[in-house]
Design an enzyme around this catalytic site. Sequence first.
Site, PDB file in Angstrom:
ATOM      1  N   ALA A 184       5.010   4.425  -4.104  1.00  0.00           N
ATOM      2  CA  ALA A 184       4.887   3.616  -5.318  1.00  0.00           C
ATOM      3  C   ALA A 184       3.730   4.113  -6.176  1.00  0.00           C
ATOM      4  O   ALA A 184       3.843   4.243  -7.405  1.00  0.00           O
ATOM      5  CB  ALA A 184       4.690   2.139  -4.950  1.00  0.00           C
ATOM      6  N   GLN A 234       0.817  -1.217   0.000  1.00  0.00           N
ATOM      7  CA  GLN A 234       0.000   0.000   0.000  1.00  0.00           C
ATOM      8  C   GLN A 234       0.850   1.266   0.000  1.00  0.00           C
ATOM      9  O   GLN A 234       0.463   2.305   0.535  1.00  0.00           O
ATOM     10  CB  GLN A 234      -0.961  -0.016   1.196  1.00  0.00           C
ATOM     11  CG  GLN A 234      -2.037  -1.073   1.104  1.00  0.00           C
ATOM     12  CD  GLN A 234      -3.014  -0.822  -0.033  1.00  0.00           C
ATOM     13  OE1 GLN A 234      -3.107   0.272  -0.561  1.00  0.00           O
ATOM     14  NE2 GLN A 234      -3.750  -1.861  -0.431  1.00  0.00           N
ATOM     15  N   SER A 235       2.030   1.197  -0.613  1.00  0.00           N
ATOM     16  CA  SER A 235       2.959   2.329  -0.628  1.00  0.00           C
ATOM     17  C   SER A 235       2.387   3.538  -1.357  1.00  0.00           C
ATOM     18  O   SER A 235       2.019   3.471  -2.528  1.00  0.00           O
ATOM     19  CB  SER A 235       4.264   1.898  -1.316  1.00  0.00           C
ATOM     20  OG  SER A 235       5.067   3.013  -1.619  1.00  0.00           O
ATOM     21  N   ASN A 236       2.348   4.692  -0.650  1.00  0.00           N
ATOM     22  CA  ASN A 236       1.967   5.945  -1.285  1.00  0.00           C
ATOM     23  C   ASN A 236       3.016   6.362  -2.311  1.00  0.00           C
ATOM     24  O   ASN A 236       2.688   6.898  -3.375  1.00  0.00           O
ATOM     25  CB  ASN A 236       1.811   7.045  -0.240  1.00  0.00           C
ATOM     26  CG  ASN A 236       0.662   6.791   0.704  1.00  0.00           C
ATOM     27  OD1 ASN A 236      -0.457   6.548   0.292  1.00  0.00           O
ATOM     28  ND2 ASN A 236       0.937   6.840   2.001  1.00  0.00           N
TER      29      ASN A 236
END
Length: 324
Positions: free
Chosen positions: A78, A74-76
């Site tokens: 990325a 859930q990387s912002n």
Amino acid sequence: MSHSPVPLGTFPTPVEPAPRLAAALGLGPEDLWIKRDDLTGPGGGGNKIRKLEWTVGAALAEGADTLVTTGAPQSNHARLTAAAAARLGLSAVLVLRGTPGASSSGNLALDGLFGARVAWAGEVDQAGLDAAAADVCARLRASGARPALIPFGGSSVLGARGYVRCGEELDGQVPRLRTAVVALGSGGTMAGLVAALGAGSVLGVDVGALADPAAAVVEFATPLATQKVTAQGLRVRRDQVGAGYATLTGPVTEALRLAARTEGLVLDPIYTGRALAGLRAAVRDGDVRPGEKTVFVHTGGLPGFFGHPDAVAFAEEGAVDFDG
């Protein structure tokens, strides 16, 4: 080699008063302001856009046609790397920790919408994630692509320049600013603010992304700051990590509810929720005081809220049936 940033965001971002939240925290009605870095522009906004302007600018200067970066599912960072690639006509490959199917909403949905490809690295530590990214870059080069590896979280000396600019904006927007409060993850956001505003004016709330986030802040801020930056001189709270980075804690659920119900402000469970919980604790123990100007730096992350099942369940429970 010197690089110029590539324009991606809309700046300066606004600063808004938050009198009802201030009162709920025990501050005066004119003490608290929100720096709206959730409104930076493309891809759903957030703090990573400021860093990507610099890191992607360097990649373009080196002739890259593919952006590669790493992160959690859930990387912002990325998600915004994928958005930046789409905006600039580049390809994106996201090297993510974990396995397919374990997480399927929030940022991941947007990654797919932006056309990014995902390489799953399995349950690896940071070194394993870095090794997987290096392997992806090698495979891309072998196929004739020109990949550029964007650092984890967008955090590097170069990426931190984006938050030097944010600090300069704040200096003009909020005269006599005493404390800028920000989530501390991979270190670049706090580093840039420290370089611009001074270590004593920035309170970082550790979210549990790194074992030693203060060391990262020192590493990234030192080449940019006019004064010596030391780990001992930083204001860092480490009391909001709880059971770990991905967990939803009691103080964070309270912070999410408080921001939403006093200001209509949506925070996320990993970063900004922890930052507000840390600010609340800092007011309680006297580190942040009434009568002083405090800015809460809203670094975005809304899509991550919808990818966190515990946060969604907690929020839905707050919807009370109307019975007349």
